[in-house]
Design an enzyme around this catalytic site. Structure first.
Site, PDB file in Angstrom:
ATOM      1  CB  SER A 195     -16.224  10.129  -5.232  1.00 25.73           C
ATOM      2  OG  SER A 195     -16.592   8.905  -4.670  1.00 25.73           O
ATOM      3  CG  ASP A 224     -11.643   8.515   1.433  1.00 26.07           C
ATOM      4  OD1 ASP A 224     -12.523   7.652   1.604  1.00 26.07           O
ATOM      5  OD2 ASP A 224     -11.581   9.255   0.446  1.00 26.07           O
ATOM      6  CG  HIS A 230     -15.205   9.472   0.079  1.00 23.23           C
ATOM      7  ND1 HIS A 230     -14.120   9.036  -0.662  1.00 23.23           N
ATOM      8  CD2 HIS A 230     -16.259   9.484  -0.790  1.00 23.23           C
ATOM      9  CE1 HIS A 230     -14.507   8.796  -1.902  1.00 23.23           C
ATOM     10  NE2 HIS A 230     -15.791   9.067  -2.018  1.00 23.23           N
TER      11      HIS A 230
END
Ligand code: MLT
Length: 203
Positions: A104, A154, A185
């Site tokens: 991320s 996501d 995610h």
């Protein structure tokens, strides 16, 4: 860079050094299990992002969800690049043999290193990355293999943005392996296993 960094010397000095970069709100210990899975004999350098967002560590500022503060992104990218140079001297590892493993926000700063700092990374495992910056000329990445883990559901790293990133990296010559799941995610164990299998094949 953050004062909070963790280094552990691996038993295989020829194996790539893994640079671990956590997601928003994480710390330098979060991704240690990934290193064990991906390359257990590697040295590991894990850093904590030095930008705080409501108390949560990150690697660069953002103006809103998915809207990056470009100036800060560039500054922090240079800072991380310089930190790697310094750490290689301090911990005596091969600066030319660093593979990033990011999730991320950590994947986004790793992507930014690929975009802006030629030769900084030998490869990258990017779990749920975004396009770090648009409209810039990328360096030659033909010797920099990249793994991208992405979820078709996501909401932060959309399919379109992931495909855009793959295209940008491939246009710069990078060999890209994309691993798609039906997830959102979150980082899942099968995705980490896929990254580990890729790593073993490529390095
Ligand atoms: C970012 O800000 O880097 C991305 O939105 C991912 C995140 O940290 O949520």
């Amino acid at each position: 860079m953050s004062d909070e960094a963790y280094f552990s010397k691996g038993i295989d000095s020829k194996a790539p050094v893994l640079l671990l970069l956590h997601g928003t709100g994480g710390t330098e210990t979060d991704l240690l299990p990934l290193a064990k899975e991906i390359s257990p004999d590697s040295s590991v350098l894990s850093v904590r992002g030095n930008v705080l967002e409501n108390g949560m560590p990150r690697f660069f500022r953002r103006l809103a969800e998915g809207v990056f503060d470009e100036e800060d992104l560039l500054l922090r990218t240079e800072e991380l690049h310089a930190f790697l140079d310094e750490a290689a001297g301090q911990y005596e590892f091969d600066r030319g043999n660093v593979v990033a493993v990011g999730y991320s926000n950590g994947a986004n700063i790793a992507g930014s290193l690929l975009f802006h700092c030629e030769g900084s990374l030998r490869g990258a495992v990017l779990h749920h990355p975004m396009v770090p910056r648009r409209g810039v000329q990328l360096p030659d990445l033909s010797a920099v293999p990249c793994f991208i883990g992405a979820g078709r559901n996501d909401p932060i790293c959309t399919v379109a943005e992931t495909e855009e990133l793959i295209e940008l990296l491939e246009s710069a010559g990078a060999p890209v392996t994309a691993h798609w799941t039906a997830q959102g995610h979150q980082l899942t164990y099968p995705e980490v296993q896929a990254a580990a299998a890729w790593f073993k094949q490529v390095f």
